[in-house]
Enzyme design. Structure first.
Site, mmCIF file in Angstrom:
data_model
loop_
_atom_site.group_PDB
_atom_site.id
_atom_site.type_symbol
_atom_site.label_atom_id
_atom_site.label_comp_id
_atom_site.label_asym_id
_atom_site.label_seq_id
_atom_site.Cartn_x
_atom_site.Cartn_y
_atom_site.Cartn_z
ATOM 1 N N MET A 158 0.801 -1.227 0.000
ATOM 2 C CA MET A 158 0.000 0.000 0.000
ATOM 3 C C MET A 158 0.836 1.280 0.000
ATOM 4 O O MET A 158 0.466 2.260 0.634
ATOM 5 C CB MET A 158 -0.948 -0.018 1.220
ATOM 6 C CG MET A 158 -1.907 -1.185 1.238
ATOM 7 S SD MET A 158 -2.921 -1.286 -0.243
ATOM 8 C CE MET A 158 -4.098 0.008 0.113
ATOM 9 N N ILE B 94 2.933 4.081 -2.609
ATOM 10 C CA ILE B 94 3.212 4.481 -3.992
ATOM 11 C C ILE B 94 4.726 4.584 -4.144
ATOM 12 O O ILE B 94 5.398 5.205 -3.316
ATOM 13 C CB ILE B 94 2.527 5.822 -4.318
ATOM 14 C CG1 ILE B 94 1.011 5.636 -4.256
ATOM 15 C CG2 ILE B 94 2.942 6.325 -5.693
ATOM 16 C CD1 ILE B 94 0.226 6.920 -4.370
ATOM 17 N N LEU B 95 5.237 3.945 -5.177
ATOM 18 C CA LEU B 95 6.689 3.880 -5.332
ATOM 19 C C LEU B 95 7.205 5.045 -6.167
ATOM 20 O O LEU B 95 6.581 5.446 -7.155
ATOM 21 C CB LEU B 95 7.053 2.534 -5.966
ATOM 22 C CG LEU B 95 6.698 1.340 -5.072
ATOM 23 C CD1 LEU B 95 6.648 0.056 -5.861
ATOM 24 C CD2 LEU B 95 7.679 1.234 -3.906
ATOM 25 N N ASN C 288 2.167 -5.487 -10.685
ATOM 26 C CA ASN C 288 1.164 -5.204 -9.652
ATOM 27 C C ASN C 288 -0.153 -5.854 -10.058
ATOM 28 O O ASN C 288 -0.416 -6.066 -11.250
ATOM 29 C CB ASN C 288 0.961 -3.688 -9.529
ATOM 30 C CG ASN C 288 0.003 -3.328 -8.396
ATOM 31 O OD1 ASN C 288 0.038 -3.943 -7.323
ATOM 32 N ND2 ASN C 288 -0.851 -2.353 -8.625
ATOM 33 N N HIS D 43 -4.302 -5.231 -9.561
ATOM 34 C CA HIS D 43 -5.244 -4.210 -9.127
ATOM 35 C C HIS D 43 -6.669 -4.745 -9.282
ATOM 36 O O HIS D 43 -7.012 -5.299 -10.330
ATOM 37 C CB HIS D 43 -5.069 -2.941 -9.970
ATOM 38 C CG HIS D 43 -5.975 -1.831 -9.518
ATOM 39 N ND1 HIS D 43 -5.726 -1.105 -8.369
ATOM 40 C CD2 HIS D 43 -7.135 -1.355 -10.023
ATOM 41 C CE1 HIS D 43 -6.695 -0.220 -8.200
ATOM 42 N NE2 HIS D 43 -7.565 -0.350 -9.188
HETATM 43 C C1 GRF Z 1 -5.818 -7.495 -3.520
HETATM 44 O O1 GRF Z 1 -7.180 -7.389 -3.694
HETATM 45 C C2 GRF Z 1 -5.074 -6.798 -4.623
HETATM 46 O O2 GRF Z 1 -5.788 -6.715 -5.812
HETATM 47 C C3 GRF Z 1 -4.873 -5.415 -4.068
HETATM 48 O O3 GRF Z 1 -4.690 -5.583 -2.702
HETATM 49 C C4 GRF Z 1 -5.330 -6.764 -2.276
HETATM 50 C C5 GRF Z 1 -4.325 -7.554 -1.482
HETATM 51 O O4 GRF Z 1 -4.906 -8.624 -0.797
HETATM 52 N N1 GRF Z 1 -3.757 -4.772 -4.739
HETATM 53 P P1 GRF Z 1 -3.962 -9.707 -0.100
HETATM 54 O O5 GRF Z 1 -3.074 -8.960 0.894
HETATM 55 O O6 GRF Z 1 -3.170 -10.379 -1.160
HETATM 56 O O7 GRF Z 1 -4.897 -10.633 0.608
#
Ligand code: GRF
Length: 213
Positions: free
Chosen positions: A92, A94-95, A109, A111
């Site tokens: 979580m 931003i790079l 990534n 999404h």
């Molecule tokens: C996933 O839904 C992914 O798409 C988003 O963050 C969530 C991560 O879930 N980028 P987890 O930590 O892998 O359970």
């Protein structure tokens, strides 16, 4: 040639990390996770990594004054493992260009939306509020834009619920199928990014990447 190895970056539950661990176990990915890095020391995904005997690293942004300094430390820590690929899985932060340039064309990534629709957070809520009929996921290479890098693959479902929780569960199932697959394509040299374009078996992918439906 050394076996394909990749680092996974997380901030929380790590269920996508678990899907990678399971895919390696089942030999659906030929390679190994060299380390799991979290910016949160209490991320549950770190427990999953430890259970699978994967080295873990915690780098907290709170210990750094600027994003650049934080990213410099991330690069330093990750570089010691010499990863072939960086897999963002619920990371979580931003790079900055500092990070992206250190691992150029080697960062993926996932999404939870059909990009370019709904970049950013709370995608399931926003999809339901807009009364969309279809929702899905996107795996993309990471560049400096927020959730805007070149797309590798997408997978989608028809929406048959008004519950965010149910939708999230369905979306997660798609993620656990698609993300390990894309990582394995990269590891096998089938998928690559070159000069901002995504190639699969040396053919340039059209916008939207591979449609996994
Ligand atoms: C996933 O839904 C992914 O798409 C988003 O963050 C969530 C991560 O879930 N980028 P987890 O930590 O892998 O359970």
């Amino acid at each position: 040639m050394a076996a394909f190895s990749f680092a996974v970056l997380i901030s929380g539950n790590g269920s996508n990390l678990q899907a990678m661990i399971d895919a390696i176990e089942k030999e659906n990915i030929s390679g190994k996770i060299c380390c799991v890095l979290s910016d949160k020391e209490n991320a549950y995904g770190l427990k999953r990594a430890s259970r699978a005997k994967i080295p873990i690293e915690v780098v907290s942004n709170k210990d750094f004054e600027t994003r650049e300094d934080f990213d410099t430390e991330l690069v330093k820590v990750l570089s010691t493992y010499k990863p072939d690929l960086i897999v963002l899985a619920g990371f979580m932060r931003i790079l900055s260009p500092k990070f992206i340039n250190a691992f150029t064309e080697k960062i993926l990534n996932i999404h939870p939306s059909l990009l370019p629709k709904y970049p950013g957070l709370n995608t399931h809520e926003r999809v339901l509020e807009s009364s969309d009929k279809i929702h899905g996921i996107t795996v993309h290479f990471v560049d400096e834009s927020l959730d805007g890098g070149p797309i590798c693959a997408q997978s989608s479902i028809q929406i048959n619920t008004s519950s965010v929780k149910e939708l999230e569960e369905e979306i997660h199932k798609l993620e656990y199928e698609l993300y390990p697959k894309v990582v394995s394509w990269f590891g096998e040299g089938l998928l690559k990014l070159s000069n901002g374009k995504v190639y699969f078996e040396n053919s340039e992918l059209k916008i939207g990447g591979i449609d996994e439906n």
